[in-house]
Design an enzyme around this catalytic site. Structure first.
Site, short mmCIF file in Angstrom:
data_model
loop_
_atom_site.label_atom_id
_atom_site.label_comp_id
_atom_site.label_asym_id
_atom_site.label_seq_id
_atom_site.Cartn_x
_atom_site.Cartn_y
_atom_site.Cartn_z
N ARG A 239 0.84 -1.19 0.00
CA ARG A 239 0.00 0.00 0.00
C ARG A 239 0.89 1.24 0.00
O ARG A 239 1.88 1.31 0.72
CB ARG A 239 -0.92 0.02 1.23
CG ARG A 239 -2.12 -0.92 1.11
CD ARG A 239 -3.09 -0.42 0.05
NE ARG A 239 -4.22 -1.31 -0.18
CZ ARG A 239 -4.28 -2.21 -1.16
NH1 ARG A 239 -3.26 -2.35 -1.98
NH2 ARG A 239 -5.36 -2.95 -1.33
N GLU A 268 -3.02 7.99 -6.17
CA GLU A 268 -2.95 7.39 -7.50
C GLU A 268 -4.09 7.89 -8.38
O GLU A 268 -5.18 8.15 -7.88
CB GLU A 268 -3.02 5.86 -7.38
CG GLU A 268 -1.86 5.26 -6.61
CD GLU A 268 -1.96 3.75 -6.45
OE1 GLU A 268 -2.92 3.15 -6.98
OE2 GLU A 268 -1.08 3.17 -5.79
N HIS A 287 0.50 0.42 -10.41
CA HIS A 287 -0.36 -0.43 -9.57
C HIS A 287 -0.90 -1.62 -10.37
O HIS A 287 -2.11 -1.77 -10.56
CB HIS A 287 -1.51 0.39 -8.99
CG HIS A 287 -2.06 -0.22 -7.72
ND1 HIS A 287 -2.61 0.52 -6.71
CD2 HIS A 287 -2.15 -1.51 -7.31
CE1 HIS A 287 -3.00 -0.27 -5.72
NE2 HIS A 287 -2.73 -1.53 -6.08
#
Length: 322
Positions: A239, A268, A287
């Protein structure tokens, strides 16, 4: 009349087909993530919600849910959902942990290889027309993985799978958890338990595999980076908020540590003017830890099953709290 289900983003065709058999579904197709005002409006009417890790389902949002029975998130993480309040409101929460283990461990290992051997940096050199001569003995050198120490912070499913990959590369493996894993598992993985302080000071590559909690928020900051080896690399596929991004930027600029590989970020998506994008000693991935065709399909299958079970008043396959 069919019960209403909202998807904050579309899923695979087979998943939508399965859902349409049983429910009246609405798929958000506008700006991603779904605007909070729209979600707040729609959550009042629905009984089932399929969401994604960038959707904020906090207490204030859940308060507006009059009939909601289940929140099924298409992710291994669930820190975007107030699970305690959902439990209080008797709303089931499902997630998709085990199926993305291999894909995420593979990505963590690929980030290690990339930053160690400077692959992405070399790609940029060629594409920008800067490879002007054949490199000599001391030019453009990387780092071997063999014989180096991999520190794993969080020896859960993904951390354990990463350890298997590292063992095949003859790396020394140390780890830190809230508690020891079994002796048999340590032996099988070739992993040794150490204190957090020793993990930080002894690792050549430090890979993070913990959830984002109050305890882990910005845990990796300048204070920690200064305790790491100057030759060490940080890898994060867990994370983004576990790492203080500004402190990491400073540590990379000043060569407090040698480099980093990140698949997750505090906010993000990051933009091209983000300071991290200007650094050469970092590899950035958007990601994509679970982003393989096989894994994403399995995630969709479990997301749908979790939702159906919750809609029927049953516990999801992978459930949080209630």
């Amino acid at each position: 009349m069919k019960k209403k289900v909202l998807l904050t983003r579309t899923l695979h065709d087979f998943a939508l087909k399965e859902l349409r058999k049983k429910y009246q579904i609405e798929i958000h197709s506008g700006k991603i993530p779904i605007p909070q005002t729209k979600l707040r409006s729609r959550i009042k009417e629905i009984e089932g919600l399929i969401c994604f890790p960038y959707d904020k389902i906090d207490k204030e949002m859940i308060k507006h849910a009059r009939n909601l029975k289940v929140i099924s998130t298409y992710s291994v993480g669930f820190d975007h959902i107030d699970t305690e309040y959902a439990k209080e409101k008797k709303i089931r929460v499902g997630y998709t942990p085990e199926v993305l283990t291999d894909a995420t461990a593979d990505l963590a290992f690929s980030l290690m290889l990339d930053i160690a051997r400077r692959v992405s940096e070399g790609d940029r050199i060629i594409r920008n027309g800067k490879w002007n001569e054949i490199y000599g003995a001391y030019d453009y050198v990387g780092t071997d993985l063999q014989g180096k120490t991999l520190g794993i912070f969080g020896l859960g499913r993904i951390g354990s799978t990463l350890a298997k990959r590292a063992k095949a590369f003859d790396m020394k493996i140390i780890y830190h958890n809230r508690k020891h894993v079994s002796k048999s598992k340590e032996k099988a993985l070739g992993a040794k338990y150490v204190s957090f302080e020793k993990l930080i000071s002894d690792s050549d590559f430090l890979s993070v595999h913990v959830p984002h909690t109050k305890e882990t928020d910005h845990l990796f900051n300048l204070k920690i980076f200064r305790k790491m080896k100057k030759t060490a690399f940080l890898i994060n596929t867990s994370r983004g908020k576990v790492v203080n991004q500004r402190d990491l930027e400073s540590a990379l600029k000043k060569k407090t540590i040698s480099g980093a590989g990140l698949d997750v970020f505090e906010m993000e998506p990051i933009k091209k003017n983000n300071p991290l994008c200007k650094l050469e000693n970092i590899v950035l991935a958007p990601h994509i830890g679970s982003s393989t065709k096989e894994t994403r399909k399995k995630m969709a299958e479990i997301t749908v099953k979790n939702l159906i079970l919750g809609m029927n008043g049953k516990k999801p396959i992978y459930s949080v709290g209630y």
